[in-house]
Design an enzyme around this catalytic site. Structure first.
Site, PDB file in Angstrom:
ATOM      1  CE1 TYR A  40      -4.179  -2.287   5.272  1.00  0.00           C
ATOM      2  CE2 TYR A  40      -3.470  -0.065   4.719  1.00  0.00           C
ATOM      3  CZ  TYR A  40      -3.987  -1.287   4.331  1.00  0.00           C
ATOM      4  OH  TYR A  40      -4.291  -1.520   3.019  1.00  0.00           O
ATOM      5  CB  SER A  69      -0.860  -0.003   1.264  1.00  0.00           C
ATOM      6  OG  SER A  69      -1.357   1.299   1.528  1.00  0.00           O
TER       7      SER A  69
HETATM    8  P1  NAP Z   1     -11.878  -6.159   0.487  1.00  0.00           P
HETATM    9  O1  NAP Z   1     -12.906  -5.612  -0.444  1.00  0.00           O
HETATM   10  O2  NAP Z   1     -12.196  -6.235   1.934  1.00  0.00           O
HETATM   11  O3  NAP Z   1     -11.394  -7.594  -0.044  1.00  0.00           O
HETATM   12  C1  NAP Z   1     -10.484  -8.384   0.677  1.00  0.00           C
HETATM   13  C2  NAP Z   1     -10.932  -9.803   0.658  1.00  0.00           C
HETATM   14  O4  NAP Z   1      -9.978 -10.623   1.387  1.00  0.00           O
HETATM   15  C3  NAP Z   1     -12.279  -9.999   1.368  1.00  0.00           C
HETATM   16  O5  NAP Z   1     -13.141 -10.815   0.601  1.00  0.00           O
HETATM   17  C4  NAP Z   1     -11.878 -10.679   2.661  1.00  0.00           C
HETATM   18  O6  NAP Z   1     -12.900 -11.484   3.217  1.00  0.00           O
HETATM   19  C5  NAP Z   1     -10.704 -11.514   2.202  1.00  0.00           C
HETATM   20  N1  NAP Z   1      -9.930 -12.009   3.348  1.00  0.00           N
HETATM   21  C6  NAP Z   1      -9.758 -11.377   4.541  1.00  0.00           C
HETATM   22  N2  NAP Z   1      -9.055 -12.165   5.372  1.00  0.00           N
HETATM   23  C7  NAP Z   1      -8.766 -13.297   4.680  1.00  0.00           C
HETATM   24  C8  NAP Z   1      -8.091 -14.487   5.016  1.00  0.00           C
HETATM   25  N3  NAP Z   1      -7.567 -14.658   6.229  1.00  0.00           N
HETATM   26  N4  NAP Z   1      -7.960 -15.458   4.078  1.00  0.00           N
HETATM   27  C9  NAP Z   1      -8.505 -15.298   2.840  1.00  0.00           C
HETATM   28  N5  NAP Z   1      -9.206 -14.201   2.492  1.00  0.00           N
HETATM   29  C10 NAP Z   1      -9.325 -13.199   3.388  1.00  0.00           C
HETATM   30  O7  NAP Z   1     -10.520  -5.284   0.381  1.00  0.00           O
HETATM   31  P2  NAP Z   1      -9.811  -4.506  -0.845  1.00  0.00           P
HETATM   32  O8  NAP Z   1      -9.971  -3.061  -0.607  1.00  0.00           O
HETATM   33  O9  NAP Z   1     -10.154  -5.105  -2.127  1.00  0.00           O
HETATM   34  O10 NAP Z   1      -8.299  -4.816  -0.448  1.00  0.00           O
HETATM   35  C11 NAP Z   1      -7.552  -5.862  -1.031  1.00  0.00           C
HETATM   36  C12 NAP Z   1      -6.106  -5.652  -0.657  1.00  0.00           C
HETATM   37  O11 NAP Z   1      -5.684  -4.359  -1.120  1.00  0.00           O
HETATM   38  C13 NAP Z   1      -5.826  -5.681   0.833  1.00  0.00           C
HETATM   39  O12 NAP Z   1      -4.588  -6.341   1.072  1.00  0.00           O
HETATM   40  C14 NAP Z   1      -5.701  -4.211   1.205  1.00  0.00           C
HETATM   41  O13 NAP Z   1      -4.877  -4.014   2.331  1.00  0.00           O
HETATM   42  C15 NAP Z   1      -5.057  -3.677  -0.056  1.00  0.00           C
HETATM   43  N6  NAP Z   1      -5.210  -2.238  -0.231  1.00  0.00           N
HETATM   44  C16 NAP Z   1      -6.474  -1.694  -0.312  1.00  0.00           C
HETATM   45  C17 NAP Z   1      -6.578  -0.314  -0.491  1.00  0.00           C
HETATM   46  C18 NAP Z   1      -7.916   0.355  -0.574  1.00  0.00           C
HETATM   47  O14 NAP Z   1      -7.967   1.585  -0.503  1.00  0.00           O
HETATM   48  N7  NAP Z   1      -9.008  -0.380  -0.729  1.00  0.00           N
HETATM   49  C19 NAP Z   1      -5.420   0.492  -0.563  1.00  0.00           C
HETATM   50  C20 NAP Z   1      -4.172  -0.116  -0.487  1.00  0.00           C
HETATM   51  C21 NAP Z   1      -4.074  -1.474  -0.332  1.00  0.00           C
HETATM   52  P3  NAP Z   1     -13.789 -10.849   4.429  1.00  0.00           P
HETATM   53  O15 NAP Z   1     -14.501  -9.675   3.844  1.00  0.00           O
HETATM   54  O16 NAP Z   1     -14.676 -11.990   4.821  1.00  0.00           O
HETATM   55  O17 NAP Z   1     -12.815 -10.432   5.488  1.00  0.00           O
END
Ligand code: NAP
Length: 257
Positions: A154, A141
């Protein structure tokens, strides 16, 4: 078809960026192994891919659990014979200044965001090493590169993922395996929606203030990050090794005033 004949595994592909990448990878010709801890959401992603004529398989696994991850990789190999691309995307958010964070919360976020990169990589790498090819994409990130208010735990996890990416690249370059990191800024996903709800009294005002810290007038979309992941997954990025790729609307390198 930029991923024709590639077998790809995406963790956390039931939602947000992971789901968007799964749909895009399938559209570009890849077979997609959709992992998520949540079966319903993972199956929804698979259903959408199949409906559009793509190839996908859901494997439920918790990326923090060694036996669960090992079994997932074994099923994937039994089904497809190889994994060309591993996208370590699953992650959770953590909010609070350091003194506010409970030790259990710290352990949980470290476990999902850092161990959740270590374990799938550990079990997939021997298969990539045997075939002397592979691309691993680790989700960091932009918070790995800058201090953001109340994001201590985080930020620590995403800094760790960036450092891990560089070390992994050195160890596996000899096997023709590339390891790169994605550094998104603010991307509007369910994860971000949840963060806004739990961190701000007025989420709409919060969105406006998040926009102020970047150069783009819009927040990022899951497709913006999925497109960057597609580039790292494909052979087009064959000269990228151990690199951070920023998709952040100018948060890290730009200043508005
Ligand atoms: P999201 O919509 O919450 O999707 C993440 C998915 O991972 C969810 O379906 C979640 O399931 C699943 N997950 C959580 N814990 C897990 C586990 N132990 N084993 C397998 N699956 C698991 O999040 P996103 O925004 O797409 O983020 C995806 C990645 O991008 C993350 O690593 C996040 O830190 C990174 N990121 C996001 C942003 C942003 O602004 N959105 C910015 C920088 C980096 P549950 O919902 O059931 O927990």
């Amino acid at each position: 078809m930029r991923l024709q004949d590639k077998v790809t595994l995406i963790t956390g592909a039931g939602s947000g960026i992971g789901r968007s990448a799964a749909l895009l990878f399938a559209r570009e010709g890849a077979a997609v192994i959709v992992n998520d801890v949540d079966e319903v959401k993972g199956l929804e992603t698979v259903g959408e891919i199949i409906e559009k004529g793509g190839e996908a398989l859901f494997i439920q696994a918790d990326v923090t659990q060694p036996e669960s991850v090992k079994a997932m990789v074994e099923v994937a190999i039994a089904e497809f014979g190889r994994i060309d691309v591993l996208f370590n995307n699953a992650g959770i958010s953590g909010v609070g200044a350091l003194h506010e964070i409970e030790p259990d919360t710290w352990d949980r976020i470290m476990s999902v965001n850092v161990k959740g990169v270590f374990l799938p990589s550990k079990y997939v790498l021997p298969y990539m090493m045997d075939r002397r090819t592979g691309s691993i994409i680790n989700m960091s990130s932009c918070v790995a590169e800058m201090g953001l208010a109340r994001r201590a735990s985080y930020g620590a996890t995403k800094g760790a993922v960036l450092a891990l990416t560089k070390s992994m690249q050195v160890d596996y370059a000899a096997y023709n395996i590339r390891v790169n990191a994605l550094l998104p800024g603010t991307i509007y996903t369910p994860f971000m929606e949840n963060y806004l709800k739990t961190s701000y009294d007025d989420p709409t005002a919060a969105i406006e203030s998040l926009k102020q810290r970047q150069l783009s007038g819009e927040l990022g979309k899951p497709e913006d990050v999925a497109n960057a992941a597609l580039f790292l997954a494909s052979d087009e990025s064959k000269f990228m090794m151990g690199s951070p790729l920023y998709i952040d609307g100018g948060v890290v390198f730009g200043k508005n005033a």
